[in-house]
Design a protein around this motif. Structure first.
Motif, PDB file in Angstrom:
ATOM      1  N   ILE B 106      87.817 -24.322  70.061  1.00 31.60           N
ATOM      2  CA  ILE B 106      88.329 -24.978  68.851  1.00 31.60           C
ATOM      3  C   ILE B 106      89.772 -24.526  68.594  1.00 31.60           C
ATOM      4  CG2 ILE B 106      88.022 -25.187  66.342  1.00 31.60           C
ATOM      5  CD1 ILE B 106      84.966 -25.088  66.872  1.00 31.60           C
ATOM      6  N   ALA B 107      90.041 -23.252  68.834  1.00 28.51           N
ATOM      7  CA  ALA B 107      91.413 -22.742  68.682  1.00 28.51           C
ATOM      8  C   ALA B 107      92.384 -23.521  69.565  1.00 28.51           C
ATOM      9  CB  ALA B 107      91.461 -21.257  69.031  1.00 28.51           C
ATOM     10  N   GLY B 108      91.894 -23.960  70.710  1.00 26.82           N
ATOM     11  CA  GLY B 108      92.746 -24.645  71.667  1.00 26.82           C
ATOM     12  C   GLY B 108      92.801 -26.150  71.472  1.00 26.82           C
ATOM     13  N   HIS B 109      92.213 -26.642  70.416  1.00 26.12           N
ATOM     14  CA  HIS B 109      92.143 -28.082  70.153  1.00 26.12           C
ATOM     15  C   HIS B 109      92.683 -28.303  68.733  1.00 26.12           C
ATOM     16  CE1 HIS B 109      90.624 -32.075  69.472  1.00 26.12           C
ATOM     17  NE2 HIS B 109      89.960 -32.111  70.623  1.00 26.12           N
ATOM     18  N   PRO B 110      93.984 -28.625  68.600  1.00 20.42           N
ATOM     19  CA  PRO B 110      94.617 -28.647  67.277  1.00 20.42           C
ATOM     20  C   PRO B 110      93.872 -29.498  66.243  1.00 20.42           C
ATOM     21  CG  PRO B 110      96.270 -28.867  68.997  1.00 20.42           C
ATOM     22  CD  PRO B 110      94.936 -28.939  69.680  1.00 20.42           C
ATOM     23  N   GLU B 111      93.430 -30.659  66.639  1.00 21.35           N
ATOM     24  CA  GLU B 111      92.763 -31.526  65.664  1.00 21.35           C
ATOM     25  C   GLU B 111      91.435 -30.908  65.193  1.00 21.35           C
ATOM     26  OE1 GLU B 111      92.270 -35.456  67.146  1.00 21.35           O
ATOM     27  OE2 GLU B 111      91.343 -36.220  65.304  1.00 21.35           O
ATOM     28  N   ALA B 112      90.704 -30.367  66.137  1.00 22.22           N
ATOM     29  CA  ALA B 112      89.433 -29.720  65.775  1.00 22.22           C
ATOM     30  C   ALA B 112      89.699 -28.498  64.904  1.00 22.22           C
ATOM     31  CB  ALA B 112      88.679 -29.320  67.045  1.00 22.22           C
ATOM     32  N   LYS B 113      90.762 -27.774  65.227  1.00 17.68           N
ATOM     33  CA  LYS B 113      91.057 -26.549  64.481  1.00 17.68           C
ATOM     34  C   LYS B 113      91.364 -26.845  63.017  1.00 17.68           C
ATOM     35  CE  LYS B 113      93.702 -22.259  64.572  1.00 17.68           C
ATOM     36  NZ  LYS B 113      93.991 -22.299  63.141  1.00 17.68           N
ATOM     37  N   VAL B 114      92.081 -27.925  62.776  1.00 14.83           N
ATOM     38  CA  VAL B 114      92.388 -28.296  61.386  1.00 14.83           C
ATOM     39  C   VAL B 114      91.090 -28.547  60.616  1.00 14.83           C
ATOM     40  CG1 VAL B 114      93.370 -30.121  59.937  1.00 14.83           C
ATOM     41  CG2 VAL B 114      94.694 -29.184  61.862  1.00 14.83           C
TER      42      VAL B 114
END
Lengths: 226, 226, 226, 226
Positions: B106-114
């Motif tokens: 998730i840290a590596g997936h900007p949209e998911a991280k938001v």
């Protein structure tokens, strides 16, 4: 909560009594099992209970299938180490549209309940969105609440159950696991009443409370009724 | 994750070796402990490991204080029953302003991280609001996410640790508990290198994989390098 | 009997207290360990004992080397399952010229003692003869008496030890294991007095006797002195 | 040796399979139990065995009554800690006229057998004389031989049994406990063939031997037959 006693050792009371008698008799186990009357079984179980000689209670096991409980509960439950568990995996099973547990204190507080339900729906929605974005469910589950419903199969022997009931039927136990413990106790009592005749917290079974100043007051009530 | 090996049995390698030698010698334990050279200790440990005679590895224990881990991890961890645990309670400790774990995927997936961060902040806010409304933290915690940071003290003996490393250092173990297992292994290796010389998944220690078709492929890599 | 406490978890009292405090505090374990005063450690241990919250007592372990005990004793001892054992093997170690344990009741009865010693010497002689005839010692040992001296290394955590002392320091425990339990208790008290301040049978620690009509009478004596 | 499987969890294979499937399915346990065909149960058990996922095997338990075994055997047996035992007490049960176990190696050696039987009779006689002199049987038993017959009730779950069979069906296990293990295995196979299809030493089940240079040679034989 939905609980079913799915399996248990046949003839649990006779099995415990026979095992106990073997220790103190020159006869063999099988012979003892056949010759003990129901009254002898009953008297011996009472005696074992009275002396706290509970090792023979380990020979009988009870297997429960439990649904409709939260992971708050199971995180406490699986701390009981003399037991076996098989739990539904959040890693391998999708939690799309998961159910959740509602604490009575929140159910009874309309303003809190609105906030609770709204948040749980947001969690469901975000979980689904993360999965849609390609996040594997084993990572998406990090957002799931403690309240998320889980399913578990539990096997405990009668001695371990007695310990479980002592700790978890106590008024000071957390409400959800206390509810579970009470339902489990009712189930095993229905098939092995003599093994669990004196099960429960120590205020009920032994007339004392180990919690001292933190006591719930139940012991005082028990004493005043006598 | 923050881990510290806070205590362990002094002289762990010598303690295991001496216990093993007692079983096969007419001498007493104390005498054996004093007369074994470092080389003898080392040779005997290799032999025990080679034969899988690991019961003497139980005489040495390791206690870890672990912080910065999620309840996803601890729910798996406490399933290891030959161990002792003391975990920070969500019932008695307020989770106001709690920290949370962020899965690398998730840290590596900007949209998911938001989405993840936003939801976790909503959870923090709702938790605080429920407590403000008079809901006890033992009920408010039902909204807390699996990602919520927790702290735990863990004690395991060397044999139980070897089993833990076999299962949890495996590439197919869940990433967070695998990270923990690798850090724990590095810690115990630094104080008892011979006890943990051959610790890890069976592809590394035994040249086989019990996962069969589900194998991660690491074993094939190991074999091709030989 | 010869007993030596060969290893134990360093700083046992502080380790237990720190683990307990972690459960009820927002601070981490290491920070707690450093900031607790001796008085705080002591007060907390008393409180844990008073409430029967003994799970944190599992984080500290004690390893004993024991010699000069019979296999009557060890057959009882190894029934305590939350413990680790390494025992001298009669299969791999020759019992030529073995020592044996003499029960005090026989030592104090000259006629019985003569018969006892004579028989034990016959056993030693027959054992040697069987080995001379080519019988492997793993079969020759079938003639060895329960009284035969054995050596064992035992590791138990403090919680398991408290249970062991409750059962085996009791006057109704068999004399040899009771002697062992008393010596073990003295040893651990010398290095961790607060962990074992209230160790022993329930008549001493809790003012009650689970044996009922079989009671040794010690509880009555304790009560009459108050 | 006389062994009887006196109780076991009903429908053992289905119980294990259903518990395993719960972990990987969104359905509840009861529903799964009803809808699994025999073939599905069988296929799933094979898969679990193949992957070494044996935790669900803990949900089924087997209780044996065993007679005609020596205390050499039971001293080894009770070292298996994930099990429950009730053993005939030499403290409370008189050993007047006790039976004893005769190792095959001695039975097959006439000169050794004469010495063995003569000594065992002397032991019986001395035991009786000590009791006649007023020595309590709990002290008189110190003269009793390892060979003395004992009776025991044992409960183990299927996973613990698989471990027991791995260690004790091995050719290098002591002959008496190996015989017991083989008889136990035959018994449980007759009621739960799929749970124990691959039980036994690792040479048979996994094609490897952990004993290395001490190996009995059975593995070489297995390999040469392929």
């Amino acid at each position: 909560m939905k609980l079913k006693l799915i399996q248990y050792t046949p003839e649990p009371e006779r099995t415990v009594a026979m095992s106990a008698r073997l220790c103190y008799s020159a006869s063999g186990a099988e012979e003892l099992a056949q010759t003990m009357s129901d009254t002898q079984v009953s008297t011996l179980l009472d005696k074992l209970f009275g002396m706290g000689h509970l090792s023979t209670f380990e020979h009988v096991n009870f297997t429960f299938a439990i649904e409709g409980i939260s992971r708050v509960l199971t995180h406490q439950l699986v701390r009981h180490r003399i037991a076996s568990y098989s739990q539904q995996s959040q890693r391998y099973v999708s939690e799309h549209g998961f159910e959740y547990i509602l604490p009575p204190a929140i159910a009874g507080h309309p303003e809190a309940k609105v906030k609770y339900d709204r948040l749980l729906h947001q969690i469901q929605q975000t979980y689904d969105e993360l999965v849609s974005l390609g996040i594997h469910q084993e990572d998406a589950r990090y957002v799931l609440a403690n309240a998320t419903e889980t399913k578990i199969v539990v096997t405990m022997n009668a001695r371990s159950l007695l310990h479980f009931f002592e700790k978890r039927c106590c008024q000071r136990a957390q409400w959800e696991i206390r509810n579970l413990a009470n339902v489990m106790l009712a189930e095993v009592r229905s098939v092995a009443p003599r093994l669990f005749a004196k099960a429960g917290p120590t205020c009920v079974t032994g007339g004392y409370c180990p919690e001292g100043a933190l006591s719930c007051g139940r012991l005082a009530g028990i004493k005043s009724q006598k």
